[in-house]
Design a protein around this motif. Structure first.
Motif, PDB file in Angstrom:
ATOM      1  N   ALA A 120     -11.219 -29.915  34.256  1.00  0.00           N
ATOM      2  CA  ALA A 120     -11.358 -31.004  33.281  1.00  0.00           C
ATOM      3  C   ALA A 120     -12.689 -30.921  32.547  1.00  0.00           C
ATOM      4  O   ALA A 120     -13.598 -30.206  32.961  1.00  0.00           O
ATOM      5  CB  ALA A 120     -11.245 -32.337  34.008  1.00  0.00           C
ATOM      6  N   THR A 166     -13.069 -34.515  40.961  1.00  0.00           N
ATOM      7  CA  THR A 166     -12.283 -35.714  40.689  1.00  0.00           C
ATOM      8  C   THR A 166     -12.257 -36.531  41.975  1.00  0.00           C
ATOM      9  O   THR A 166     -12.049 -35.981  43.051  1.00  0.00           O
ATOM     10  CB  THR A 166     -10.853 -35.309  40.300  1.00  0.00           C
ATOM     11  OG1 THR A 166     -10.941 -34.465  39.157  1.00  0.00           O
ATOM     12  CG2 THR A 166      -9.995 -36.510  39.982  1.00  0.00           C
ATOM     13  N   HIS A 187     -13.977 -37.309  36.338  1.00  0.00           N
ATOM     14  CA  HIS A 187     -14.629 -36.009  36.200  1.00  0.00           C
ATOM     15  C   HIS A 187     -16.114 -36.227  36.428  1.00  0.00           C
ATOM     16  O   HIS A 187     -16.845 -36.618  35.521  1.00  0.00           O
ATOM     17  CB  HIS A 187     -14.363 -35.463  34.785  1.00  0.00           C
ATOM     18  CG  HIS A 187     -14.891 -34.097  34.568  1.00  0.00           C
ATOM     19  ND1 HIS A 187     -15.645 -33.754  33.485  1.00  0.00           N
ATOM     20  CD2 HIS A 187     -14.767 -32.968  35.314  1.00  0.00           C
ATOM     21  CE1 HIS A 187     -15.967 -32.478  33.563  1.00  0.00           C
ATOM     22  NE2 HIS A 187     -15.440 -31.985  34.659  1.00  0.00           N
ATOM     23  N   ARG A 221      -8.068 -32.642  30.436  1.00  0.00           N
ATOM     24  CA  ARG A 221      -7.644 -32.155  31.738  1.00  0.00           C
ATOM     25  C   ARG A 221      -6.740 -30.958  31.452  1.00  0.00           C
ATOM     26  O   ARG A 221      -5.790 -31.070  30.693  1.00  0.00           O
ATOM     27  CB  ARG A 221      -6.908 -33.280  32.469  1.00  0.00           C
ATOM     28  CG  ARG A 221      -6.513 -32.930  33.823  1.00  0.00           C
ATOM     29  CD  ARG A 221      -6.477 -34.107  34.802  1.00  0.00           C
ATOM     30  NE  ARG A 221      -6.808 -33.579  36.105  1.00  0.00           N
ATOM     31  CZ  ARG A 221      -8.001 -33.593  36.629  1.00  0.00           C
ATOM     32  NH1 ARG A 221      -8.988 -34.202  36.021  1.00  0.00           N
ATOM     33  NH2 ARG A 221      -8.229 -33.034  37.790  1.00  0.00           N
TER      34      ARG A 221
END
Ligand SMILES: Cc1ncc(COP(=O)(O)O)c(C=O)c1O
Length: 496
Positions: free
Chosen positions: A420, A278, A271, A308
């Motif tokens: 996330a 990502t 993250h 997440r």
């Protein structure tokens, strides 16, 4: 000045909370240090001094005894008490000489010390009452403090030898618990012996930069990226190599093309801070292959990967590493709370001894009781339950933020990836100065972080990419009602 006169003016205050013997001791000491009475001079007998001040003789005896114990006075019973003849009071310590300038004015910081100060090493401090939309913070309001307090009280009820000095690598049961957790939840290849407990991940980053890089060694950092790593690299006199981030994460080919001699790569693959992307599998494999070939360390900062919202957490980069070049860094700051100051390193075995020794130099070891309580917290299942619960709470807060942004600010702000973490990055749809917007928001009681602040201070070291301008908005610690209220305030600011 005559000795009796000097002593008669000593500032003693019978009404003070400081005991009289302590006041007398302090006053005589200062008189000696200021040179008003010289080495070798005889002090009045205790009886004379007690009469002079109207205090008990025992008080004077106590003060003299303390001054003798510390070496200011010498003498034997019946032969008198003297200011020690061998006190190294220089001429400068004599009366009427001006006080010397503070040392820092005469002697500036060392070259190394200078690398620790200045704008490039100044870390943001998120302090004061929580406001919408503070970043980097978990929800303290959902932490089970009652459980923590019970576990801690149990430890205090059974004190043991473990409260003495202990292993600089950390509390063994905690290292075991973390190794099991990391293997199961992040796919990290590790045994407890590879884990070193640090005082937050910041200490881990400092140790990495200090131990692995020589001055001017190159280190890739994500651009924009986390100030905690660039500050550590500056302090280690390393050469910061900003590498841009796109929607697949770190642009590995850019790094290879421009900074192929780097000795270290810092990355947040799960993250990215602050953009929230990502790192794609392709980029991960590309980076690992290049690092293995070039013998470059990769530092994987996995700071908030527990959160997440669109599927299970992704496996770590370290889990794909076959060459042993990844150093995994984790923290309890996001999953528990930052004030705990606990983090950890998972090191390739060849680095463990050096890091343990260096860690001991810093502060011997992390404070032990929180380590014990955390080990219990994990072993008794509270950790897993807390992660599950916070995932649900943060998911709700995240949805509230996305919905409010969509309702009120869709024409002003473009939200970045939101699957996330504890915060969301946004960019302006129209050209705006994000620092000015953040300032205006602060005037209205909000705390928003300008995206441009995540770029390296030295713009000339630029990545060749334009700086994004936008706002990073934390949602995890903010109750839904506050999120909604905050977004309407932001709307009013941006529509003005
Ligand atoms: C990228 C990143 N790594 C690590 C941390 C955590 O730092 P620490 O463990 O020192 O509290 C943060 C906190 O904001 C962060 O943003």
């Amino acid at each position: 000045m005559h000795l009796a006169q000097s002593l008669a003016t000593l500032p003693l205050d019978p009404a003070s909370a400081t005991p009289m013997f302590r006041q007398l001791y302090e006053a005589i000491k200062q008189t000696i240090l200021s040179g008003k009475i010289s080495p070798g001079m005889q002090l009045p007998p205790t009886r004379a001094l007690s009469e002079l001040f109207g205090i008990s003789r025992q008080t004077v005896l106590n003060a003299y005894a303390q001054l003798m114990a510390e070496g200011y006075l010498s003498g034997t019973v019946g032969k008198g008490t003297f200011v020690s003849a061998n006190l190294p009071l220089s001429k400068k310590d004599k009366p009427n000489t001006p006080t010397p300038a503070p040392l820092q004015l005469l002697r500036p910081l060392s070259a190394r010390g200078q690398c620790f100060v200045g704008p490039q090493t100044a870390l943001n401090i998120h302090e004061g009452a929580l406001k919408a939309f503070r970043i980097g913070m978990p929800g303290i309001d959902v932490f089970p403090f009652d459980v923590w307090a019970r576990l801690e009280a149990r430890r205090w009820r059974r004190p043991s030898h473990e409260l003495g000095y202990s292993d600089p690598a950390g509390y063994a049961p905690l290292r075991t618990a973390l190794a099991a957790y990391l293997r199961a939840s992040r796919g990290v290849h590790c045994v407890p012996e590879q884990i070193v407990i640090t005082s937050g991940s910041q200490q881990a980053l400092f140790l990495i930069a200090t131990l692995l890089l020589a001055p001017n060694d190159g280190a890739w950092v994500e651009e924009p990226g986390y100030r905690g790593i660039s500050a550590s690299l500056h302090a280690a006199q390393a050469r910061i190599c900003p590498v841009p981030v796109d929607n697949e994460g770190l642009c590995v080919s850019h790094g290879i093309a421009h900074h192929s001699d780097a000795k270290l790569v810092y990355v947040t693959p799960s993250h990215q801070l602050p953009l929230g992307v990502t790192m794609s599998l392709q980029r991960r494999l590309e980076l690992l292959a290049w690092a293995a070939k070039n013998r470059t360390w990769i530092v994987e900062d996995d700071y908030d990967s527990e959160y997440r919202y669109t599927g299970p957490p992704l496996a770590s980069l370290q889990s794909l590493d076959r060459a042993g070049c990844v150093i995994y860094v984790g923290t309890l700051s996001k999953v528990l709370f930052p004030g705990l100051r606990l983090g950890y390193l998972v090191l390739p075995p060849s680095l463990v001894d050096a890091f343990v020794q260096a860690r001991a130099i810093l502060d011997r070891h992390a404070t032990i009781v929180p380590q014990m309580v955390l080990a219990d917290f994990i072993a008794e299942g509270h950790f897993g339950r807390h992660i599950k619960r916070t995932r649900e709470v943060y998911a709700e807060r995240r949805s509230a933020l996305l919905e409010a942004l969509n309702t009120h600010l869709a024409e002003e702000l473009q939200a970045g990836p939101a699957d996330a973490g504890l915060q969301l990055s946004t960019t302006f749809r129209r050209q705006r100065n994000d620092l000015a917007v953040a300032h205006a928001a602060a005037q209205k009681g909000l705390e928003v972080r300008a995206l441009s602040r995540f770029y390296n201070v030295d713009e000339s070291a630029g990545s060749g990419h334009n700086r994004a301008s936008g706002l990073v908005l934390g949602f995890a610690p903010i109750p839904v009602a506050e999120i909604k209220r905050g977004v309407t305030i932001l709307r009013d600011i941006l529509r003005r």
